[in-house]
Design an enzyme around this catalytic site. Structure first.
Site, short mmCIF file in Angstrom:
data_model
loop_
_atom_site.label_atom_id
_atom_site.label_comp_id
_atom_site.label_asym_id
_atom_site.label_seq_id
_atom_site.Cartn_x
_atom_site.Cartn_y
_atom_site.Cartn_z
N HIS A 372 0.79 -1.23 0.00
CA HIS A 372 0.00 0.00 0.00
C HIS A 372 0.82 1.27 0.00
CE1 HIS A 372 -4.06 -1.70 0.68
NE2 HIS A 372 -3.36 -2.68 1.22
N LYS A 567 -7.61 14.33 5.22
CA LYS A 567 -6.81 13.11 5.21
C LYS A 567 -5.81 13.21 6.35
CE LYS A 567 -5.84 14.24 0.81
NZ LYS A 567 -5.98 13.18 -0.15
N ARG A 568 -5.11 12.10 6.61
CA ARG A 568 -4.08 12.15 7.63
C ARG A 568 -3.09 13.28 7.34
NH1 ARG A 568 -3.87 8.12 11.74
NH2 ARG A 568 -1.82 8.91 12.25
N LYS A 573 1.66 14.35 1.93
CA LYS A 573 0.33 14.75 1.45
C LYS A 573 0.25 16.26 1.26
CE LYS A 573 -2.07 10.83 3.67
NZ LYS A 573 -2.75 10.10 2.59
N THR A 678 -8.17 7.27 -1.76
CA THR A 678 -9.52 6.76 -2.05
C THR A 678 -10.56 7.84 -1.82
OG1 THR A 678 -9.39 5.77 0.14
CG2 THR A 678 -9.19 4.28 -1.73
N LYS A 682 -14.27 9.30 -3.68
CA LYS A 682 -15.51 9.64 -2.96
C LYS A 682 -15.99 11.04 -3.33
CE LYS A 682 -13.84 6.61 0.65
NZ LYS A 682 -13.04 6.50 1.87
C1 GL7 Z 1 -2.28 3.71 2.05
C2 GL7 Z 1 -1.95 4.72 0.97
O1 GL7 Z 1 -1.18 5.73 1.49
C3 GL7 Z 1 -3.16 5.29 0.23
O2 GL7 Z 1 -2.73 6.04 -0.86
C4 GL7 Z 1 -4.05 4.16 -0.24
O3 GL7 Z 1 -5.21 4.67 -0.87
C5 GL7 Z 1 -4.42 3.28 0.94
C6 GL7 Z 1 -5.26 2.09 0.52
O4 GL7 Z 1 -4.63 1.35 -0.46
O5 GL7 Z 1 -3.23 2.75 1.55
N1 GL7 Z 1 -1.06 3.06 2.45
C7 GL7 Z 1 -0.85 3.15 3.77
O6 GL7 Z 1 0.10 2.67 4.40
N2 GL7 Z 1 -1.85 3.84 4.32
C8 GL7 Z 1 -2.73 4.23 3.36
O7 GL7 Z 1 -3.74 4.83 3.56
C9 GL7 Z 1 -1.98 4.11 5.75
#
Ligand code: GL7
Length: 834
Positions: A372, A567-568, A573, A678, A682
């Site tokens: 991810h 977002k976080r 970001k 994601t 949305k």
């Molecule tokens: C993340 C990615 O940063 C994010 O871009 C992605 O949409 C999500 C789901 O695949 O996974 N990877 C990660 O370590 N986190 C995310 O949200 C915490």
């Protein structure tokens, strides 16, 4: 099959008594009142909204249990292959509204509760979010559960039942973030069923003795219990109801009797406390591989219990162990569950006495691994000494896997020592550490990234050597998706209704086949439709404004453009880019004459998001945002044209109000750093336009909606590495490279938004290395913002862009994503539950 014999008693009496799902309003009110009286032991005359919520939830739960039982029995009877989604995070949000929608009972409950004197919408607000996740990764898992059940696929989730979810975020008087615990189980959780009968022992520490035949005996140490809690996951418009099984840790013995008898009560409860601690809290870090012993304990506890449970279910089928992968597929959500690989090896080799090579065959046909993120700091590594102490047998197994693997690598690339060093499961250093991504990769049948660009980066950067070794076909892409049930119908019912009316289709059609939204394009030029579309956006903005006024007391100008970044908080970001952009806009407005200002579009900027408690720079960014807001929101010259809000304690529920209200949202990561994102999907599904970099899923969104419907800016991924090199070795002063940004930083440093020295460390991240390339992207960012302003002036064009964006979101349904996994990876089939 109908062939089983009725176990006991009179079958006709049983059958008459078995509860079906009663969906008429009188049955609903009866069931709710029954729960008020018996489950809650309360009186109807003094029931409050919370009690009404609890009773309604329990009544809905009764229906879910019936469906859930039938689904599970059906899958067992058919001996179907199942897939298991192992995720350390499931960010579920609220359940009642979603369950009502999926069961198709929302209207009836609204009527029934109304007859009982309650407003369903108010009752829904009583529910606490289940916030067992940090952000995108955890919410993705939740969307995938919804899609699996909705598509009638036999999929279970496995996770941990944290006593405390993600912390509550408070804003301190100085504008900084404070954290408070999230005791989400305080009011009892009606959505879970404790399974006192589903309990496994999990061992830690002790010693492992090799037996000489590849097997070993692991004994001693500490044993704790894993007890299951089941959460029902209802599919949409189907009876199919899947299971999310969450483990809670418990002491094996309540207390140590010897110490108790000796009067040493503290000692007596010590081990019991340490066992309970394992599932006490969700780690609030994301994108970090840095972990402590408790985190490793969580990971093993969860994978061991889940695998024991999966193995037990497999054994009930009475099949040869070599057929395990024909009945079981396990998806590893990031590297967090990677210990499942050596754990399954241990079970097969030590307990089932399967020869090593056969066991490895089974393992590598069972697991699938999703990466991810490519951020280096997120790659999990565990110190070998810690692993040896906590999991001595697993450490042996990992060394053995590594030995055999490196021999194969050496055979394929003879003498390439550098390759061996890079691909090894063990990283040299003081101490050595275990590279979890390498282990997940070699122990899995397939590996995937979460958007096209990201999957390509996985293949060409972090796992490049593995691609050379295995061939590229093992490494593919599944672009993320979102569930349109929650992220359209539930959060934006008026839009969902308008779509249904316009397409002349029942909601169930497009909510199950999101590509149907494409039909909206036929109506894009219809002025009546455009007006209705715009009116819905307006009412969603008013809904948000109302929410903010009642919770925070601010009055928002709903005729302004709503610009949202939620977002976080993370440097990659680039919330800093956004806030610097806001300051730039403010300074520009201040420089204008009153006459010039009349031509400017009013705008309201919203931020929300949590920072990891130990992430200093991210917390400083929050503080800057809050303090900039405090100054500009009361400036009489500009306050009608620009205001800024940091909404505390971002959550799934807050996102459900914010997203439908957005005109434009920002997804502005440095190119190549956001794996997918994601929330971008949305926003677009709800007709919000996107301002972003050429990164993650933004790219695929633009491919669908057309580049002219997305506001792109900034450098592209291939340029990033060179730019960073230049920053390090041929730095150009910021005043030269980007005077506009330099001015903004100077104003902050000079104390325009409160004591400037506080922000020095944050400003220095930009002035010095500028790893995330704000100085490179700022000018084009400002230009993109200007284009947004210009585009917004032409309201009809803007509405058309908005309609077009929603219409082209078909690809981003999590139903599509989960079908990809089901067919391409897991090889599982849908079945209708009659
Ligand atoms: C993340 C990615 O940063 C994010 O871009 C992605 O949409 C999500 C789901 O695949 O996974 N990877 C990660 O370590 N986190 C995310 O949200 C915490």
């Amino acid at each position: 099959t109908g062939k089983e014999k009725w176990p006991r008693g009179d079958e006709t009496v049983w059958k008459a008594a078995i509860r079906g799902v009663d969906t008429d309003v009188p049955s609903i009110t009866k069931s709710v009142v029954n729960h008020v009286q018996t489950s809650l032991a309360r009186q109807a005359y003094n029931l409050d909204d919370l009690g009404a919520y609890q009773a309604a939830a329990m009544s809905v739960r009764d229906d879910l249990i019936v469906n859930w039982n039938e689904t599970q029995q059906h899958h067992s009877r058919k001996s179907q292959k199942r897939a298991y989604y192992l995720s350390l995070e499931f960010l579920m949000g609220r359940t009642l509204d979603n369950a009502l929608l999926n069961l198709g009972l929302k209207d009836k409950y609204a009527t029934g509760m109304n007859q009982l004197g309650f407003n369903l919408e108010d009752i829904l607000e009583q529910e606490r979010d289940a916030a067992l996740g940090n952000g995108g990764l955890g919410r993705l898992a939740a969307c995938y559960l919804d899609s699996s059940a909705s598509q009638e696929l036999p999929v279970w989730g496995y996770g941990l039942r944290y006593k405390y979810g993600i912390f509550q975020q408070l804003i301190s008087p100085d504008g900084g973030q404070l954290e408070a615990p999230d005791p989400w189980l305080e009011h009892d959780n009606p959505w879970e069923l404790p399974r006192l009968d589903v309990i496994f022992d999990v061992r830690f520490y002790g010693h492992s003795e090799r037996l000489g035949n590849g097997r070993a005996i692991w004994s001693g140490g500490q044993e704790v219990l894993a007890m299951a809690y089941d959460v029902m996951i209802p599919g949409y418009d189907t009876k199919s109801t899947n299971n999310l099984r969450l483990w809670e840790s418990k002491p094996k013995r309540g207390f140590d009797l010897n110490s108790f008898n000796a009067g040493d009560y503290e000692r007596a409860v010590e081990s019991s406390n340490s066992a309970a601690a394992i599932t006490s809290v969700l780690y609030p870090n994301d994108h970090t591989g840095f972990g402590k012993e408790l985190r490793l304990k969580q990971q093993y506890f969860w994978t061991a219990a889940s695998l024991a449970d999966i193995m037990r279910r497999f054994k009930n089928l009475d099949k040869p162990i070599t057929e395990f992968p024909d009945y079981v597929a396990i998806q590893l959500n990031d590297t967090h569950p990677t210990l499942a690989i050596p754990e399954l090896m241990r079970m097969l080799v030590d307990e089932e006495e399967v020869p090593w090579d056969t066991a490895w065959q089974i393992v590598t046909n069972t697991f699938f691994f999703t990466n991810h993120t490519v951020l280096p700091e997120a790659l999990e590594k565990w110190p070998v000494p810690l692993m040896t102490t906590l999991l001595p047998r697993h450490m042996q197994i990992i060394f053995d896997i590594n030995l055999i693997f490196l021999q194969a690598v050496d055979k394929k690339f003879p003498g390439d020592r550098e390759k061996l060093a890079k691909m090894s499961l063990i990283e040299e250093g003081f101490p050595q550490s275990v590279r979890m991504a390498n282990l997940a990769c070699i122990g899995s049948r397939r590996v995937n990234g979460v958007a096209e660009l990201h999957s390509e980066l996985v293949r060409t950067t972090i796992l490049k050597d593995f691609v050379d070794f295995y061939g590229v076909s093992k490494f593919s892409n599944v672009t993320n998706g979102i569930t349109p049930r929650r992220w359209l119908d539930q959060c934006n019912p008026s839009l969902s209704n308008l779509i249904s009316e316009t397409l002349k289709l029942p909601k169930a059609v497009f909510l199950k086949d999101l590509y149907k939204l494409d039909g909206l394009l036929e109506h894009i030029d219809d002025p009546t439709f455009q007006k209705k579309w715009a009116a819905i956006k307006q009412s969603n903005k008013e809904r948000l404004a109302h929410h903010i006024e009642t919770t925070l007391g601010f009055r928002i100008n709903t005729h302004a453009m709503f610009d949202v970044q939620i977002k976080r908080l993370h440097e990659y970001k680039r919330q800093t880019l956004n806030i610097m952009g806001v300051i730039h806009r403010y300074l520009t407005l201040k420089d204008m004459t009153p006459q010039e200002r009349t031509k400017v579009n009013p705008k309201v900027v919203f931020f929300a998001g949590k920072a990891a408690p130990g992430y200093y720079v991210a917390k400083l960014t929050i503080r800057l945002i809050v303090n900039v807001a405090r100054i500009i929101n009361i400036d009489p010259d500009t306050k009608d044209l620009l205001t800024l809000y940091f909404l505390p304690d971002y959550s799934v529920s807050l996102a459900e109000v914010l997203i439908p209200a957005s005109d434009i949202s920002q997804h502005i990561s440095t190119a190549g750093t956001e794996a997918s994102g994601t929330s971008n999907m949305k926003f677009c599904l709800n007709g919000g336009l996107l301002l972003g970099t050429v990164d993650g899923a933004n790219i695929e969104i633009a491919e669908e909606v057309g580049e002219s419907n997305v506001f792109f800016f900034g450098h592209l991924t291939p340029a990033v590495e060179d730019l960073r090199y230049q920053h390090t070795y041929h730095a150009v002063p910021i005043e030269e490279k980007c005077p506009a940004l330099a001015r903004v930083l100077d104003e902050v440093a000079a104390g325009r938004f409160g004591d400037g020295s506080v922000y020095e460390p944050l400003l220095n991240t930009i002035r010095q290395i500028d790893y995330y390339l704000l100085t490179e992207d700022f000018d084009s960012y400002i230009q993109a913002l200007r284009m947004v302003d210009d585009a917004y002036k032409d309201r009809v064009e803007w509405i058309k862009k908005s309609i077009r964006t929603t219409a082209k979101m078909g690809k981003f349904s999590s139903d599509r994503a989960i079908q990809d996994y089901a067919q391409e990876y897991w090889n599982i089939e849908s079945t209708k539950i009659e």
